[in-house]
Design a protein around this motif. Structure first.
Motif, PDB file in Angstrom:
ATOM      1  N   MET A 162      62.804  17.739  44.142  1.00  0.00           N
ATOM      2  CA  MET A 162      63.181  16.253  45.028  1.00  0.00           C
ATOM      3  C   MET A 162      63.808  17.971  45.851  1.00  0.00           C
ATOM      4  N   ARG A 163      63.107  17.044  47.323  1.00  0.00           N
ATOM      5  CA  ARG A 163      63.659  18.525  48.138  1.00  0.00           C
ATOM      6  C   ARG A 163      64.478  17.240  49.453  1.00  0.00           C
ATOM      7  N   GLU A 164      65.619  17.606  50.099  1.00  0.00           N
ATOM      8  CA  GLU A 164      66.207  17.594  50.452  1.00  0.00           C
ATOM      9  C   GLU A 164      66.608  18.597  51.732  1.00  0.00           C
ATOM     10  N   ILE A 165      67.276  18.141  52.647  1.00  0.00           N
ATOM     11  CA  ILE A 165      67.632  19.121  53.772  1.00  0.00           C
ATOM     12  C   ILE A 165      69.233  18.658  54.107  1.00  0.00           C
ATOM     13  N   VAL A 166      69.875  20.251  53.564  1.00  0.00           N
ATOM     14  CA  VAL A 166      70.923  19.305  54.701  1.00  0.00           C
ATOM     15  C   VAL A 166      71.297  20.067  56.214  1.00  0.00           C
ATOM     16  N   LEU A 167      71.508  19.009  56.936  1.00  0.00           N
ATOM     17  CA  LEU A 167      71.328  19.368  58.374  1.00  0.00           C
ATOM     18  C   LEU A 167      72.653  19.441  58.714  1.00  0.00           C
ATOM     19  N   ASP A 168      73.503  19.951  60.040  1.00  0.00           N
ATOM     20  CA  ASP A 168      74.005  19.872  60.951  1.00  0.00           C
ATOM     21  C   ASP A 168      73.656  20.371  62.328  1.00  0.00           C
ATOM     22  N   ALA A 219      60.774  20.487  69.278  1.00  0.00           N
ATOM     23  CA  ALA A 219      61.166  18.436  68.551  1.00  0.00           C
ATOM     24  C   ALA A 219      59.860  18.971  67.467  1.00  0.00           C
ATOM     25  N   ASP A 220      58.737  19.210  67.588  1.00  0.00           N
ATOM     26  CA  ASP A 220      57.550  19.450  66.500  1.00  0.00           C
ATOM     27  C   ASP A 220      57.982  20.271  64.816  1.00  0.00           C
ATOM     28  N   LYS A 221      58.762  21.615  65.139  1.00  0.00           N
ATOM     29  CA  LYS A 221      58.844  22.309  64.618  1.00  0.00           C
ATOM     30  C   LYS A 221      60.210  21.915  63.242  1.00  0.00           C
ATOM     31  N   PHE A 222      60.808  20.683  64.338  1.00  0.00           N
ATOM     32  CA  PHE A 222      62.086  20.437  63.680  1.00  0.00           C
ATOM     33  C   PHE A 222      61.601  19.596  62.210  1.00  0.00           C
ATOM     34  N   LEU A 223      60.544  18.319  62.676  1.00  0.00           N
ATOM     35  CA  LEU A 223      60.051  17.212  62.423  1.00  0.00           C
ATOM     36  C   LEU A 223      59.294  17.747  61.453  1.00  0.00           C
ATOM     37  N   ASP A 224      58.136  18.647  61.440  1.00  0.00           N
ATOM     38  CA  ASP A 224      57.767  19.489  60.490  1.00  0.00           C
ATOM     39  C   ASP A 224      58.728  20.102  59.448  1.00  0.00           C
ATOM     40  N   PHE A 225      59.193  20.336  59.844  1.00  0.00           N
ATOM     41  CA  PHE A 225      60.811  21.727  59.020  1.00  0.00           C
ATOM     42  C   PHE A 225      61.417  20.150  58.012  1.00  0.00           C
ATOM     43  N   ILE A 226      61.922  19.138  58.442  1.00  0.00           N
ATOM     44  CA  ILE A 226      62.251  18.610  57.502  1.00  0.00           C
ATOM     45  C   ILE A 226      61.473  17.413  56.576  1.00  0.00           C
ATOM     46  N   ASP A 230      59.539  14.135  55.382  1.00  0.00           N
ATOM     47  CA  ASP A 230      60.332  13.333  54.719  1.00  0.00           C
ATOM     48  C   ASP A 230      61.437  13.365  53.835  1.00  0.00           C
ATOM     49  N   ALA A 231      61.719  14.234  53.806  1.00  0.00           N
ATOM     50  CA  ALA A 231      63.045  14.341  52.652  1.00  0.00           C
ATOM     51  C   ALA A 231      63.821  14.167  53.259  1.00  0.00           C
ATOM     52  N   THR A 232      65.219  13.716  52.443  1.00  0.00           N
ATOM     53  CA  THR A 232      66.316  12.780  52.689  1.00  0.00           C
ATOM     54  C   THR A 232      67.003  13.970  53.532  1.00  0.00           C
ATOM     55  N   LEU A 233      67.749  13.621  54.162  1.00  0.00           N
ATOM     56  CA  LEU A 233      68.893  14.487  55.595  1.00  0.00           C
ATOM     57  C   LEU A 233      70.413  14.404  54.719  1.00  0.00           C
TER      58      LEU A 233
END
Length: 228
Positions: free
Chosen positions: A1-7, A74-81, A83-86
């Motif tokens: 399961m992939r998740e991205i911790v974001l701030d 924006a594309d770099k950000f969207l590609d990185f996250i 479909d992971a849970t944020l």
């Protein structure tokens, strides 16, 4: 399961008042483990930096002047996250800024149901206690000595450690009781077990028990409990 911790760090509190994102930090986790993969960007907000915001994160107009616009990353950000849970501390705040930036580019918003709010998790686990990041670091013994100001990447790294602790620390996923819940955070949301009320049993002695007790007393010489 992939998740991205974001701030994120911003110029203010409300994107509807013209405030913008100036820093974004993302830390990748897979199966509740920090992978070391991250995304970090400073952004030119195309506006001035209010003094109150500068005091929070220390990002000045001069420092941000040559940084890219959100549109450029924006594309770099969207590609990185993907479909992971944020995983976000106070998700509503960061998501309204991210979605405002996406809206400026004609991009669809990221739905809130893709987020996991660690403020809500902390308040469920520790009702009435402070739920800010510093307080949670102190509670869990996480070293936040480098956090003299808010910073999106550093705060994401600290939040990833806090998130692991909120889910049970190093014991995440261990199921000694055979629990079949599909993820560890669901354990925090479970209501208390409902207990069935049972009326107290009668404790008065029966007639037969009283008679047997009286007969026993006749066989004891001068018992103290019969003395006046």
């Amino acid at each position: 399961m992939r998740e991205i911790v974001l701030d994120t760090e911003t110029t203010g509190l409300d994107p509807n008042s013209g405030h913008r994102i100036v820093e974004i930090g993302c830390v990748e986790m897979i199966d509740y483990s920090i992978t070391g993969n991250y995304l970090h960007e400073y952004l030119n907000p195309e506006r001035d930096m209010p003094d109150e915001a500068f005091r929070v994160h220390g990002l000045s107009n001069d420092f941000l002047a040559d940084k890219p616009l959100f549109a450029a990353v924006a594309d770099k950000f969207l590609d990185f996250i993907g479909d992971a849970t944020l995983v976000i501390h106070n998700a509503e705040f960061d998501m309204k800024f991210i979605n405002a930036e996406l809206a400026k580019l004609g991009r669809p918003p990221i739905p809130m149901d893709r987020t996991r709010d660690t403020v809500a998790m902390a308040r469920r686990k520790f009702p009435g206690a402070q739920a800010n990041l510093d307080a949670l670091c102190n509670r869990f013994g996480i070293d936040n000595g480098a956090r003299t100001k808010h910073g999106a990447l550093l705060d994401s790294e600290l939040l990833a450690e806090v998130y692991i602790e909120l889910l049970g620390g190093k014991q995440i996923g261990l199921s000694l009781a055979g629990d079949d819940s599909d993820d560890a955070e669901a354990q925090l949301a479970k209501p208390a077990v409902e207990r069935t009320f049972r009326p107290p049993r009668a404790h008065a002695a029966s007639e037969a028990e009283l008679a047997a007790h009286a007969e026993l007393l006749t066989r004891i010489d001068n018992p103290i409990w019969t003395r006046d």
